[in-house]
Every structure is written in structure tokens, then in C-alpha cells.
Write a protein that holds these residues in place. Sequence first.
Motif, mmCIF file in Angstrom:
data_model
loop_
_atom_site.group_PDB
_atom_site.id
_atom_site.type_symbol
_atom_site.label_atom_id
_atom_site.label_comp_id
_atom_site.label_asym_id
_atom_site.label_seq_id
_atom_site.Cartn_x
_atom_site.Cartn_y
_atom_site.Cartn_z
ATOM 1 N N GLU A 226 14.539 -35.266 -123.156
ATOM 2 C CA GLU A 226 15.603 -36.252 -123.324
ATOM 3 C C GLU A 226 16.669 -35.589 -124.181
ATOM 4 O OE1 GLU A 226 15.932 -39.401 -122.098
ATOM 5 O OE2 GLU A 226 14.171 -38.893 -120.902
ATOM 6 N N VAL A 227 17.922 -35.645 -123.754
ATOM 7 C CA VAL A 227 18.977 -34.944 -124.486
ATOM 8 C C VAL A 227 20.180 -35.853 -124.723
ATOM 9 C CG1 VAL A 227 18.375 -32.625 -123.655
ATOM 10 C CG2 VAL A 227 19.977 -34.028 -122.325
ATOM 11 N N ARG A 228 20.904 -35.468 -125.761
ATOM 12 C CA ARG A 228 22.235 -36.012 -125.993
ATOM 13 C C ARG A 228 23.163 -34.808 -125.934
ATOM 14 N NH1 ARG A 228 24.906 -37.012 -130.764
ATOM 15 N NH2 ARG A 228 23.094 -36.550 -132.064
ATOM 16 N N GLY A 256 20.299 -43.077 -113.525
ATOM 17 C CA GLY A 256 20.213 -42.903 -112.079
ATOM 18 C C GLY A 256 21.291 -42.016 -111.497
ATOM 19 N N ARG A 257 22.276 -41.637 -112.305
ATOM 20 C CA ARG A 257 23.335 -40.732 -111.818
ATOM 21 C C ARG A 257 22.978 -39.301 -112.220
ATOM 22 N NH1 ARG A 257 26.377 -43.442 -115.136
ATOM 23 N NH2 ARG A 257 27.179 -41.531 -116.105
ATOM 24 N N THR A 258 23.559 -38.355 -111.510
ATOM 25 C CA THR A 258 23.354 -36.948 -111.863
ATOM 26 C C THR A 258 24.674 -36.365 -112.323
ATOM 27 O OG1 THR A 258 21.584 -36.718 -110.266
ATOM 28 C CG2 THR A 258 22.658 -34.706 -110.953
ATOM 29 N N GLU A 259 24.676 -35.818 -113.541
ATOM 30 C CA GLU A 259 25.895 -35.183 -114.075
ATOM 31 C C GLU A 259 25.629 -33.709 -114.289
ATOM 32 O OE1 GLU A 259 28.705 -36.783 -114.728
ATOM 33 O OE2 GLU A 259 28.113 -38.904 -114.779
ATOM 34 N N ARG A 260 26.648 -32.888 -114.061
ATOM 35 C CA ARG A 260 26.523 -31.449 -114.292
ATOM 36 C C ARG A 260 27.438 -31.060 -115.442
ATOM 37 N NH1 ARG A 260 24.274 -29.048 -109.540
ATOM 38 N NH2 ARG A 260 23.679 -30.824 -108.275
ATOM 39 N N VAL A 261 26.871 -30.359 -116.426
ATOM 40 C CA VAL A 261 27.616 -30.036 -117.633
ATOM 41 C C VAL A 261 27.770 -28.525 -117.736
ATOM 42 C CG1 VAL A 261 27.657 -30.281 -120.139
ATOM 43 C CG2 VAL A 261 26.533 -32.019 -118.753
ATOM 44 N N GLY A 262 29.032 -28.053 -117.830
ATOM 45 C CA GLY A 262 29.275 -26.614 -117.915
ATOM 46 C C GLY A 262 29.332 -26.101 -119.334
ATOM 47 N N ALA A 263 29.665 -26.997 -120.291
ATOM 48 C CA ALA A 263 29.735 -26.600 -121.701
ATOM 49 C C ALA A 263 29.467 -27.822 -122.546
ATOM 50 C CB ALA A 263 31.111 -26.032 -122.026
ATOM 51 N N GLY A 264 28.872 -27.607 -123.700
ATOM 52 C CA GLY A 264 28.610 -28.738 -124.589
ATOM 53 C C GLY A 264 27.517 -28.374 -125.570
ATOM 54 N N ASP A 265 27.332 -29.249 -126.571
ATOM 55 C CA ASP A 265 26.265 -29.060 -127.559
ATOM 56 C C ASP A 265 25.140 -30.005 -127.216
ATOM 57 O OD1 ASP A 265 27.355 -27.118 -129.359
ATOM 58 O OD2 ASP A 265 28.853 -28.636 -129.857
ATOM 59 N N VAL A 266 23.966 -29.428 -126.987
ATOM 60 C CA VAL A 266 22.809 -30.245 -126.614
ATOM 61 C C VAL A 266 21.973 -30.549 -127.840
ATOM 62 C CG1 VAL A 266 20.623 -30.183 -125.362
ATOM 63 C CG2 VAL A 266 22.706 -29.381 -124.249
ATOM 64 N N ILE A 267 21.607 -31.792 -127.989
ATOM 65 C CA ILE A 267 20.645 -32.176 -129.026
ATOM 66 C C ILE A 267 19.384 -32.641 -128.307
ATOM 67 C CG2 ILE A 267 20.144 -33.822 -130.908
ATOM 68 C CD1 ILE A 267 23.707 -33.101 -130.265
ATOM 69 N N HIS A 268 18.270 -31.977 -128.613
ATOM 70 C CA HIS A 268 16.998 -32.407 -128.021
ATOM 71 C C HIS A 268 16.567 -33.686 -128.731
ATOM 72 C CE1 HIS A 268 15.916 -27.989 -126.809
ATOM 73 N NE2 HIS A 268 16.735 -28.556 -125.955
ATOM 74 N N VAL A 269 16.474 -34.773 -127.993
ATOM 75 C CA VAL A 269 16.134 -36.046 -128.637
ATOM 76 C C VAL A 269 14.626 -36.161 -128.788
ATOM 77 C CG1 VAL A 269 16.346 -38.547 -128.500
ATOM 78 C CG2 VAL A 269 18.236 -37.092 -127.749
ATOM 79 N N ARG A 270 13.883 -36.046 -127.722
ATOM 80 C CA ARG A 270 12.423 -36.024 -127.785
ATOM 81 C C ARG A 270 11.919 -35.494 -126.450
ATOM 82 N NH1 ARG A 270 10.778 -40.246 -124.641
ATOM 83 N NH2 ARG A 270 12.297 -41.900 -124.379
ATOM 84 N N ALA A 271 10.659 -35.095 -126.414
ATOM 85 C CA ALA A 271 10.100 -34.586 -125.165
ATOM 86 C C ALA A 271 9.985 -35.716 -124.173
ATOM 87 C CB ALA A 271 8.728 -33.974 -125.414
ATOM 88 N N ALA A 272 10.344 -35.470 -122.905
ATOM 89 C CA ALA A 272 10.311 -36.518 -121.888
ATOM 90 C C ALA A 272 8.907 -37.076 -121.707
ATOM 91 C CB ALA A 272 10.836 -35.977 -120.571
ATOM 92 N N SER A 273 7.905 -36.209 -121.883
ATOM 93 C CA SER A 273 6.531 -36.651 -121.635
ATOM 94 C C SER A 273 5.908 -37.294 -122.863
ATOM 95 C CB SER A 273 5.696 -35.437 -121.211
ATOM 96 O OG SER A 273 5.803 -34.443 -122.211
ATOM 97 N N ALA A 274 6.626 -37.309 -124.023
ATOM 98 C CA ALA A 274 6.029 -37.831 -125.260
ATOM 99 C C ALA A 274 5.870 -39.331 -125.192
ATOM 100 C CB ALA A 274 6.891 -37.452 -126.451
#
Length: 274
Positions: A226-228, A256-274
Motif C-alpha cells: 500500500e503506497v502514498r 479500481g482505477r489504474t494510474e501510471r506514475v513516472g516520477a514522485g516520492d513513494v511512502i510505503h504505508v503498510r504491506a498489502a498482505s498485512a
Amino acid sequence: MTSGSTPTPVRGPLDGDRLRGASELTPDLSFELLARTPSTNEVAAERARTGAHEGLVVVADHQSSGRGRLDRTWETPPGTAVTFSLVLRPSVPPASWPWLPLLVGHNVAKAITAFGYDAAVKWPNDVLIEDRKVAGILVERVETPTGPAAIVGVGINVAMTADELPVPTATSLAVAGPGAPDRTSVLLGVVAAVREAYDVWQAGGEQGAARLATSYRSHCATLGREVRVELPGGGELRGRADDIDDDGRLVVVTDGRTERVGAGDVIHVRAASA
Ligand code: BT5
């Protein structure tokens, strides 16, 4: 080994004799060692404009005004870090250039892993140990009389104690575990790994590009999380990091939408499977 009471790791200047030896042994690399400079990326860009060949590595024993992306700063106390910039002159088609920063992050992470750390790359190219940043990468394109060059700037936190880390999200090899390698060994290991991977990628054509993409995807700590994402123009995106597309962009599934990001700062929020 994360407390401020950790003993100060051994400090010392970078070993110029070893760098000279490496230059002689590896004709595709040469090292220019500077005692102190504001930014190795700036020096390397200037060298590229005045004809520096591919494989020149400008290294600062101390970098005093290191640059991050988007006018941010990269701070490293004297004697604690590896800061260098490698001049490359890629011959891959322009559409493949966006993969170069990813290739560098991936291979810096692999080289640090080879020193015994559990390092991973966060898209696009921050290198993390236990979700804290141990290395940052700034790849810049410069125009030169003989064509465009890529200046590959890499900063690695090696010997900083916990008290010396510039931001709470940072770590260093010394903080992450006992027996951190010396700065010269880290520099030589990382530069060799990046140069070799770059040569394989350049020579490999479409197959090389596909192999890099597969390898990057399987090692990227961001996928499945999960990311911000803080976008360069302001605004942000939240969702699940689903893939890296063929152009090196991060594919995020959000509502439900798919976005493509070419640049940005990613913050890992938590593991998707957690
Ligand atoms: C980067 O930018 O991560 C790219 C850093 C590139 C540094 C190298 S050193 C050699 C070459 N010459 C240069 O002048 N630069 C390159 P960015 O993703 O924008 O991250 C910058 C942010 O990381 C800062 O705003 C701080 O929050 C944080 N930061 C600063 N110094 C750090 C450090 N030593 N370790 C971890 N995080 C740091």
C-alpha cells in the motif's frame, strides 16, 4: 545496533592508492578523487561537457552541498559517506533512458546486499535497509558537444552513527549492523556492480531490457505494498503498487482505477498482505 550509544565506527580518508589501482585494473573505469567539493554531480557534469569519457567516476572524500531531487539536499558528515558521480554516455534508444535510474538503484541495492545487508530498492531508486534510506540516487541528463551524457550520482551512508543521521528516515551501514565495510570498499563494490549491469543492459538490446525489468520487479520492495505517492506537481495518490510498466513507471491501483506514475516520492504505508 540502532542506539545513539553505538561506538563510533572507524573513520579515515578514502584510499587514493586503491582507487588508482582500480583505475589501472579496470580500463572502463577511472577515478578522480577530490578532498572536498560542493557536489560531485556538478563536477562530473562539467567534466562531461568538456569531453570526459564514459566511466569517469568523480568521488568526493567530503561533499559539502550534496543535491537531492527537486532541489532537495543530501547531507553527509565528513568521513562517513560514499558520494560519487559516474559519467555515462548511453547508446540505448531515448525511450529506454528512464530505466537507467532504476538500473542504478537496483544494482546499488545488490552491491550493498553483497556486503551482508538486507537491502532493497524502493521505486524508483531509493535504497532501503529495514525500510530506512541508506542510499540516494540522482541521475541527470546533460547535453555535451558529443551528445547527451548521464550523470549518475550516488550517496551511501556508511559510517554514520545514529546521532549523525540527517533525518529520522535514514540509516547507515554502521547503524544497520556491526562490522560495516570501509568506505573505499563500498565505493569500489558499488561502482563495479553498476558499471557491469549497465554494460550488460546496453549490450543486450530488447532482451537486456526485458531481463532488467524482470529482475527489478522481483527485487523492488514497493510492489504489492500500500503506497502514498506524493506527485511532483503537488497532490497525491493512494493505492496498491501493482506493477512497473515497460517504461519504468509505477502502476498504482486506486479505487479500481489504474494510474501510471513516472516520477514522485513513494511512502510505503503498510504491506498489502498485512
Ligand atoms: C536523493 O534525493 O535521494 C538523491 C541523493 C543523491 C546524492 C548524490 S551524492 C553524489 C551526487 N552528488 C550530488 O550532489 N548528489 C548526488 P531525494 O530523493 O530528493 O532525497 C533527498 C531527501 O533525503 C532530503 O530532503 C532528506 O529528507 C533526505 N536525506 C538527506 N540526506 C540524507 C542522507 N544522507 N540519508 C538519507 N536521507 C537523506
